[in-house]
Design a protein around this motif. Structure first.
Motif, PDB file in Angstrom:
ATOM      1  N   GLU A 262       0.851  -1.192   0.000  1.00 28.64           N
ATOM      2  CA  GLU A 262       0.000   0.000   0.000  1.00 28.64           C
ATOM      3  C   GLU A 262       0.891   1.248   0.000  1.00 28.64           C
ATOM      4  OE1 GLU A 262      -2.654  -0.179   3.275  1.00 28.64           O
ATOM      5  OE2 GLU A 262      -3.661  -2.012   2.600  1.00 28.64           O
ATOM      6  N   LEU A 263       1.501   1.482  -1.146  1.00 30.06           N
ATOM      7  CA  LEU A 263       2.413   2.607  -1.303  1.00 30.06           C
ATOM      8  C   LEU A 263       1.890   3.561  -2.371  1.00 30.06           C
ATOM      9  CD1 LEU A 263       5.815   0.659  -1.422  1.00 30.06           C
ATOM     10  CD2 LEU A 263       4.886   1.900   0.539  1.00 30.06           C
ATOM     11  N   ASP A 264       2.229   4.833  -2.227  1.00 28.31           N
ATOM     12  CA  ASP A 264       1.925   5.802  -3.259  1.00 28.31           C
ATOM     13  C   ASP A 264       2.662   5.419  -4.544  1.00 28.31           C
ATOM     14  OD1 ASP A 264       1.000   8.924  -3.572  1.00 28.31           O
ATOM     15  OD2 ASP A 264       2.826   8.510  -4.701  1.00 28.31           O
ATOM     16  N   GLU A 265       2.079   5.745  -5.694  1.00 27.99           N
ATOM     17  CA  GLU A 265       2.684   5.386  -6.981  1.00 27.99           C
ATOM     18  C   GLU A 265       4.090   5.964  -7.117  1.00 27.99           C
ATOM     19  OE1 GLU A 265       3.207   3.752 -10.740  1.00 27.99           O
ATOM     20  OE2 GLU A 265       1.787   3.286  -9.123  1.00 27.99           O
ATOM     21  N   ARG A 266       4.300   7.176  -6.589  1.00 26.36           N
ATOM     22  CA  ARG A 266       5.625   7.795  -6.673  1.00 26.36           C
ATOM     23  C   ARG A 266       6.648   6.995  -5.879  1.00 26.36           C
ATOM     24  NH1 ARG A 266       3.499  13.523  -4.677  1.00 26.36           N
ATOM     25  NH2 ARG A 266       2.127  12.061  -3.565  1.00 26.36           N
ATOM     26  N   ALA A 267       6.230   6.463  -4.753  1.00 25.78           N
ATOM     27  CA  ALA A 267       7.130   5.649  -3.935  1.00 25.78           C
ATOM     28  C   ALA A 267       7.477   4.344  -4.651  1.00 25.78           C
ATOM     29  CB  ALA A 267       6.485   5.346  -2.580  1.00 25.78           C
ATOM     30  N   LYS A 268       6.496   3.728  -5.254  1.00 25.20           N
ATOM     31  CA  LYS A 268       6.754   2.490  -5.995  1.00 25.20           C
ATOM     32  C   LYS A 268       7.748   2.721  -7.122  1.00 25.20           C
ATOM     33  CE  LYS A 268       2.304   0.229  -5.063  1.00 25.20           C
ATOM     34  NZ  LYS A 268       1.104  -0.399  -5.640  1.00 25.20           N
ATOM     35  N   LEU A 269       7.584   3.856  -7.815  1.00 22.10           N
ATOM     36  CA  LEU A 269       8.461   4.152  -8.948  1.00 22.10           C
ATOM     37  C   LEU A 269       9.911   4.345  -8.511  1.00 22.10           C
ATOM     38  CD1 LEU A 269       6.244   6.559 -11.086  1.00 22.10           C
ATOM     39  CD2 LEU A 269       7.003   4.261 -11.709  1.00 22.10           C
ATOM     40  N   ILE A 270      10.134   5.063  -7.420  1.00 24.42           N
ATOM     41  CA  ILE A 270      11.520   5.316  -7.020  1.00 24.42           C
ATOM     42  C   ILE A 270      12.211   4.034  -6.565  1.00 24.42           C
ATOM     43  CG2 ILE A 270      11.117   5.950  -4.582  1.00 24.42           C
ATOM     44  CD1 ILE A 270      13.235   8.149  -5.002  1.00 24.42           C
ATOM     45  N   HIS A 271      11.474   3.155  -5.889  1.00 25.89           N
ATOM     46  CA  HIS A 271      12.074   1.899  -5.447  1.00 25.89           C
ATOM     47  C   HIS A 271      12.288   0.947  -6.624  1.00 25.89           C
ATOM     48  CE1 HIS A 271      12.217   2.749  -1.208  1.00 25.89           C
ATOM     49  NE2 HIS A 271      10.969   3.189  -1.236  1.00 25.89           N
ATOM     50  N   LYS A 272      11.404   0.992  -7.594  1.00 30.10           N
ATOM     51  CA  LYS A 272      11.599   0.190  -8.803  1.00 30.10           C
ATOM     52  C   LYS A 272      12.815   0.694  -9.588  1.00 30.10           C
ATOM     53  CE  LYS A 272       6.825  -1.373  -9.586  1.00 30.10           C
ATOM     54  NZ  LYS A 272       5.667  -1.347 -10.507  1.00 30.10           N
ATOM     55  N   LEU A 273      12.947   2.014  -9.663  1.00 22.38           N
ATOM     56  CA  LEU A 273      14.081   2.591 -10.383  1.00 22.38           C
ATOM     57  C   LEU A 273      15.405   2.118  -9.786  1.00 22.38           C
ATOM     58  CD1 LEU A 273      15.313   4.594 -12.436  1.00 22.38           C
ATOM     59  CD2 LEU A 273      15.165   6.337 -10.635  1.00 22.38           C
ATOM     60  N   LEU A 274      15.518   2.172  -8.474  1.00 21.14           N
ATOM     61  CA  LEU A 274      16.754   1.755  -7.817  1.00 21.14           C
ATOM     62  C   LEU A 274      17.006   0.264  -8.035  1.00 21.14           C
ATOM     63  CD1 LEU A 274      16.440   3.812  -4.501  1.00 21.14           C
ATOM     64  CD2 LEU A 274      17.765   4.350  -6.551  1.00 21.14           C
ATOM     65  N   TYR A 275      15.953  -0.522  -8.045  1.00 23.33           N
ATOM     66  CA  TYR A 275      16.082  -1.957  -8.286  1.00 23.33           C
ATOM     67  C   TYR A 275      16.548  -2.220  -9.719  1.00 23.33           C
ATOM     68  CZ  TYR A 275      14.792  -6.881  -8.832  1.00 23.33           C
ATOM     69  OH  TYR A 275      14.818  -8.229  -9.083  1.00 23.33           O
ATOM     70  N   TYR A 276      15.914  -1.586 -10.672  1.00 26.26           N
ATOM     71  CA  TYR A 276      16.224  -1.837 -12.083  1.00 26.26           C
ATOM     72  C   TYR A 276      17.607  -1.327 -12.476  1.00 26.26           C
ATOM     73  CZ  TYR A 276      11.292  -3.070 -12.934  1.00 26.26           C
ATOM     74  OH  TYR A 276      10.054  -3.675 -12.918  1.00 26.26           O
ATOM     75  N   THR A 277      17.954  -0.099 -12.060  1.00 24.73           N
ATOM     76  CA  THR A 277      19.229   0.472 -12.486  1.00 24.73           C
ATOM     77  C   THR A 277      20.412  -0.234 -11.837  1.00 24.73           C
ATOM     78  OG1 THR A 277      19.030   2.209 -10.789  1.00 24.73           O
ATOM     79  CG2 THR A 277      18.289   2.737 -13.015  1.00 24.73           C
ATOM     80  N   ASN A 278      20.261  -0.663 -10.599  1.00 25.36           N
ATOM     81  CA  ASN A 278      21.354  -1.371  -9.930  1.00 25.36           C
ATOM     82  C   ASN A 278      21.352  -2.863 -10.251  1.00 25.36           C
ATOM     83  OD1 ASN A 278      22.864   0.608  -8.149  1.00 25.36           O
ATOM     84  ND2 ASN A 278      20.764   1.058  -7.557  1.00 25.36           N
ATOM     85  N   GLY A 279      20.351  -3.296 -11.050  1.00 25.22           N
ATOM     86  CA  GLY A 279      20.303  -4.699 -11.468  1.00 25.22           C
ATOM     87  C   GLY A 279      20.591  -4.891 -12.941  1.00 25.22           C
ATOM     88  N   GLY A 280      20.766  -3.776 -13.686  1.00 24.65           N
ATOM     89  CA  GLY A 280      21.088  -3.879 -15.099  1.00 24.65           C
ATOM     90  C   GLY A 280      19.904  -4.161 -15.998  1.00 24.65           C
ATOM     91  N   TYR A 281      18.696  -3.793 -15.564  1.00 25.67           N
ATOM     92  CA  TYR A 281      17.489  -3.996 -16.375  1.00 25.67           C
ATOM     93  C   TYR A 281      17.256  -2.746 -17.218  1.00 25.67           C
ATOM     94  CZ  TYR A 281      16.632  -7.811 -13.061  1.00 25.67           C
ATOM     95  OH  TYR A 281      16.739  -8.940 -12.279  1.00 25.67           O
ATOM     96  N   LEU A 282      17.659  -2.788 -18.488  1.00 27.93           N
ATOM     97  CA  LEU A 282      17.679  -1.578 -19.314  1.00 27.93           C
ATOM     98  C   LEU A 282      16.297  -1.084 -19.704  1.00 27.93           C
ATOM     99  CD1 LEU A 282      20.727  -2.394 -21.611  1.00 27.93           C
ATOM    100  CD2 LEU A 282      20.660  -1.102 -19.470  1.00 27.93           C
ATOM    101  N   LYS A 283      15.484  -1.944 -20.260  1.00 30.72           N
ATOM    102  CA  LYS A 283      14.148  -1.546 -20.710  1.00 30.72           C
ATOM    103  C   LYS A 283      13.315  -1.043 -19.536  1.00 30.72           C
ATOM    104  CE  LYS A 283       9.909  -3.315 -22.841  1.00 30.72           C
ATOM    105  NZ  LYS A 283       9.209  -4.527 -23.365  1.00 30.72           N
ATOM    106  N   GLU A 284      13.336  -1.793 -18.461  1.00 29.69           N
ATOM    107  CA  GLU A 284      12.549  -1.427 -17.279  1.00 29.69           C
ATOM    108  C   GLU A 284      13.056  -0.117 -16.659  1.00 29.69           C
ATOM    109  OE1 GLU A 284      12.387  -5.890 -17.764  1.00 29.69           O
ATOM    110  OE2 GLU A 284      13.893  -4.309 -17.904  1.00 29.69           O
ATOM    111  N   SER A 285      14.386   0.079 -16.696  1.00 26.83           N
ATOM    112  CA  SER A 285      14.965   1.320 -16.163  1.00 26.83           C
ATOM    113  C   SER A 285      14.470   2.522 -16.946  1.00 26.83           C
ATOM    114  CB  SER A 285      16.496   1.264 -16.227  1.00 26.83           C
ATOM    115  OG  SER A 285      17.017   0.288 -15.360  1.00 26.83           O
ATOM    116  N   GLU A 286      14.521   2.413 -18.276  1.00 25.50           N
ATOM    117  CA  GLU A 286      14.090   3.519 -19.125  1.00 25.50           C
ATOM    118  C   GLU A 286      12.606   3.833 -18.921  1.00 25.50           C
ATOM    119  OE1 GLU A 286      14.213   4.879 -23.840  1.00 25.50           O
ATOM    120  OE2 GLU A 286      14.783   2.837 -23.254  1.00 25.50           O
TER     121      GLU A 286
END
Length: 381
Positions: A248-272
């Motif tokens: 139960e998180l705000d959409e902005r919170a979900k996005l920032i945590h997803k960004l950190l996960y994707y960029t530090n995991g090498g997921y290019l499409k998802e990062s963009e």
């Protein structure tokens, strides 16, 4: 000595009254002519830039004092325990500590991070300023609302992306958590301290189980959210995105945590994709390009990462993480000339020796420099 007659006394009294009257009138006129701050894009943007400027100069006080503490105190006083604690020395201390935002920002910059004003916007009659803090391949985003208080611009409240809560709520529960830990050792709040200790000891699975079991009683605390997300990632990293989507998180919170996960995991499409969604909320920010470069480096796309890094020239202040990423991409892609140019720049900016550089790269720099210089010399013959 002459006696003061009644008539003379009356005249003196009238003169004194006139002086007082005209003095008060002059002060009133001066007050009336005091320039009133206009609350608009220009003044609020200038206020935000002044905060960033002061932080980068090492001055924490301007940001520390930028908050309307009395307004926030009124908001959080809806909690009776918090309200009563604000009359105690320790309660006041906990409350004041929450406003040391300038100290936290200055410390981040001094430790090689970056503090940045992302965007101004107006919504529903409220003026917003968004700040981003970068450190160690991670970012924190805060969206503050600004208004006038006694003819001064002040931060009234805000939304903290990483914690998915308002600034005032974070203050409320920070004070409450500290008060309960001091006065109610038998309650639920010691569980947060125990979970924090387990995380420090790298017992992530135990910490996650403890937090999940007590989530219903602790979920209102922003510190719980922080620990819970960290423990979830460390325990089951491959399931983290699904975990985030079910919170139960705000959409902005979900996005920032997803960004950190994707960029530090090498997921290019998802990062963009995630960066583009975040830009809709925060506006563009050169740090997004760096994080995308980071994703490319981890994915083994070293030349693509270098293109991103080259496009960052002058967009951000010198950051060691950017320099290190560039050196490692040059090394892994075999771009010797760029490696040498970056190394020479690094030695000049940071004053690092060849031996210190060796701690971060496997290249023998003097030998590499001779090789590149020889190649340049051969081409000019």
């Amino acid at each position: 000595m002459k006696k003061i007659t009644r008539k003379t006394a009356i005249i003196l009294l009238l003169c004194l009254s006139a002086c007082i009257f005209f003095s008060c009138k002059q002060k009133a006129q001066e007050t009336e002519t005091e320039e009133q701050i206009v609350l608009d894009k220009n003044t609020v943007t200038a206020f935000a830039k002044q905060i960033v400027y002061s932080v980068n100069r090492g001055d924490a006080e301007f940001f520390n004092n930028a908050f309307d503490k009395e307004h926030i105190k009124t908001i959080i006083s809806d909690n009776s325990l918090v309200f009563s604690s604000l009359d105690t020395d320790f309660g006041k201390e906990y409350f004041e500590y929450c406003f040391h935002q300038g100290d936290f920002a200055v410390e981040t910059v001094n430790n090689g991070g970056d503090f940045y004003f992302q965007q101004y916007y107006e919504k529903d009659g409220e003026h917003h300023i968004i700040f981003r803090t970068y450190q160690g391949y991670g970012i924190k985003i805060e969206d503050f609302t600004v208004n006038t208080v006694n003819n001064q611009l002040k931060i009234k409240d805000g939304f903290l992306y990483n914690l998915s809560t308002s600034f005032s709520n974070q203050v409320r529960y920070s004070v409450l958590l500290n008060v309960l830990q001091k006065t109610d050792a038998g309650g639920y709040t010691p569980i947060l301290a125990e979970a924090g200790d387990l995380m420090q000891a790298k017992k992530y699975s135990e910490a996650f189980t403890l937090l999940e079991t007590n989530a219903e009683n602790l979920k209102e605390y922003p510190y719980f959210t922080q620990l819970y997300l960290q423990a979830a990632f460390m325990t089951k990293p491959m399931q983290f995105i699904n975990f985030i989507d079910n919170q139960e998180l705000d959409e902005r919170a979900k996005l920032i945590h997803k960004l950190l996960y994707y960029t530090n995991g090498g997921y290019l499409k998802e990062s963009e994709e995630t960066i583009n969604k975040l830009i809709d909320f925060t506006g563009d920010d050169p740090i997004y390009l760096f994080l995308y470069a980071r994703a490319n480096e981890i994915a083994g796309k070293y030349n693509d990462a270098l293109v991103c890094l080259e496009n960052l020239e002058n967009a951000l202040p010198p950051l060691w993480d950017i320099t290190l990423t560039k050196l490692q991409c040059c090394e892994k892609s075999g771009n010797d000339s760029l490696f040498v140019a970056t190394m020479l720049s690094t030695k000049e900016i940071y004053g690092m020796t060849d031996d210190e550089i060796k701690e971060f790269t496997s290249t023998d720099f003097p030998k590499m420099l001779n090789k590149v210089n020889k190649g340049i010399s051969d081409k000019t013959k």
